[in-house]
Motif scaffolding. Sequence first.
Motif, mmCIF file in Angstrom:
data_model
loop_
_atom_site.group_PDB
_atom_site.id
_atom_site.type_symbol
_atom_site.label_atom_id
_atom_site.label_comp_id
_atom_site.label_asym_id
_atom_site.label_seq_id
_atom_site.Cartn_x
_atom_site.Cartn_y
_atom_site.Cartn_z
ATOM 1 N N TYR A 168 0.827 -1.207 0.000
ATOM 2 C CA TYR A 168 0.000 0.000 0.000
ATOM 3 C C TYR A 168 0.866 1.263 0.000
ATOM 4 O O TYR A 168 0.617 2.200 -0.768
ATOM 5 C CB TYR A 168 -0.932 -0.033 1.211
ATOM 6 C CG TYR A 168 -1.777 1.202 1.385
ATOM 7 C CD1 TYR A 168 -2.717 1.565 0.425
ATOM 8 C CD2 TYR A 168 -1.639 2.013 2.506
ATOM 9 C CE1 TYR A 168 -3.496 2.701 0.584
ATOM 10 C CE2 TYR A 168 -2.408 3.147 2.677
ATOM 11 C CZ TYR A 168 -3.332 3.490 1.716
ATOM 12 O OH TYR A 168 -4.104 4.622 1.883
ATOM 13 N N VAL A 169 1.887 1.294 0.839
ATOM 14 C CA VAL A 169 2.697 2.521 0.919
ATOM 15 C C VAL A 169 3.576 2.715 -0.323
ATOM 16 O O VAL A 169 4.075 3.810 -0.572
ATOM 17 C CB VAL A 169 3.564 2.610 2.210
ATOM 18 C CG1 VAL A 169 2.696 2.471 3.449
ATOM 19 C CG2 VAL A 169 4.692 1.603 2.215
ATOM 20 N N PRO A 197 -0.674 6.680 3.093
ATOM 21 C CA PRO A 197 0.536 5.852 3.020
ATOM 22 C C PRO A 197 1.758 6.525 3.654
ATOM 23 O O PRO A 197 2.588 5.851 4.273
ATOM 24 C CB PRO A 197 0.753 5.624 1.520
ATOM 25 C CG PRO A 197 -0.225 6.469 0.796
ATOM 26 C CD PRO A 197 -1.299 6.842 1.757
#
Lengths: 94, 486
Positions: A37-38, B303
């Motif tokens: 996700y990041v 994020p």
Amino acid sequence: MVLTKQKIEHVAMLARLKLDDEETELFSEQLNSILAYVEKLDDLNTEGIEPLVHVLPINNVFRDDVARPGMPREELLANATMVEEGQFKVPRIV
Amino acid sequence: MELCGLTVHELKDKLKKREISAADILDSCLQRTHQVEEQVKAFITITEETARETARVLDEKGEYPGLAGIVCGLKDNLCTRGVRTTCASRMLEDFVPGYDATVVKKLKAQQAVILGKLNMDEFAMGSSTEYSSFYPTRNPWDLKRVPGGSSGGAAAAVAAGQVIYALGTDTGGSVRQPAAFCGVVGMKPTYGRVSRSGVVGFASSLDQVGTITRDVTDCALVLNQIAGYDHMDSTSANLEVLDYTSSLVPEIKGFKVGVLQEYFQEGIHPGVKETIKRALLKMEEMGAIVEEISLPHIKYALPTYYIIAPAEASSNLARFDGVRYGLRDLEADNVEEMYINSRSLGFGPEVKRRIMLGTYVLSAGYFDAYYLKALKVRRLIKNDFDRAFEKYDVLVTPTVPTAAFKLQEHARDEDLLAMYRSDIATVPANMAGLPAISVPGGFVDEMPVGLQIIGKAFAEDTILRVAYAFEQHTDYTARKPSLGVK
């Protein structure tokens, strides 16, 4: 997959955590999904951007160099599990 | 209405007119707590005796300045001298601080009546209070639903009438999100506005103490008492603090309101979207200039948060080694093993997960790719806000894309990211250090929805004014939960 089981064990060692097999398996799955996700950040070109460590323009804050009383020793020691002769006691180091 | 259901300002009026005593307020809150606590589970520790003593001393003098005599609660990561401060963790189950956090000191100086320490996600890591190591707290609007988190105990206690107001902490939405879920007002001030001294650190560049109150007037009254420079916190801002009650003007004609488009797209519950759109129409009716705006980097805020917050957490939580405080494993025969065992026994799963994630993104070989990258993106996010505030007085979003979810709804492992997404609209204000407030903005299926108003750094007065005006033109704060005070 970025985080292999072996890498998870290494990171756990760095973090001073002991994970059982089940936790290792679970964390490997979950941490990989968070890392995937990041990775969205990779879309951005950040070349030449100054990192933002802290939002306020404050640097090197000093107080006046004047002695102040600290907390009483007994109070500081009161939360320790093991104390001896006014000091924190730990298991054998060497 | 029973006293425990009134606001700070209503109770102050009654105290001033000598219609009631501090003991009356406390009795009402205690009685209420005895009625509902078994269901709500908002508290970790109740300090009835010291609360009674404070009220008794006050009533003897008969004077009630500031917040004197008003019953409040504190999230259990705010250090309280002589009262255990657990962070809802087994690690700190028996930890009794030898000093008060600065905000606690300030409330005590005001002779606030502190009823106890409130439940939270362990070390403030979570969005539902289900990660408390003791028990989950439940939402007074619907006991099958979570109160939000991590300051879930604080928001639930205020909504259920157990305390009149509470202090929480907000690292990525932990005051605003539970306030939205419980239909109360939650404010995260500008980074540096309120001292963090004595607050158990989670992510120190993001953490800020915030207020949870029943209305915007109370928010201003409580903020007045906790804001300000503190030499004990080297990141606190040495700036003048206004009297925030002067911002309580019910008029926002000509105010420029930017609506962040990103939060009205995918992932938002259609009912929440409708509700917030109605709230925006209301603001337009009130004379505000409401425009849609898009911030190019805001979609990267979540994020970015999930790199920076765990990184700082892994560093902050390194202090828990079983030596000076916290749980210690007594079986280990050497010190290394003692550290490892104590930490492994003391921390719950979400805390371990975040420590692992943070340790990884800071570790050799990955630092630049994750942590440094995230800090650069954080700069881009802040720049976006700076540009937006050249044109707008405030920016608005739904506080959370959904109303309160059910307990266990996000318990399955694959739902980890779904739980994290609950903070998608609140995290950006922490990234940029900006003040933001969540006010009741309407209802979806009988559950409250929060409207978030974000302001420029140190412009708490502006967001309070917009929030107050909105509150005065709507009646959402008047509606009480099923378990609330009738």
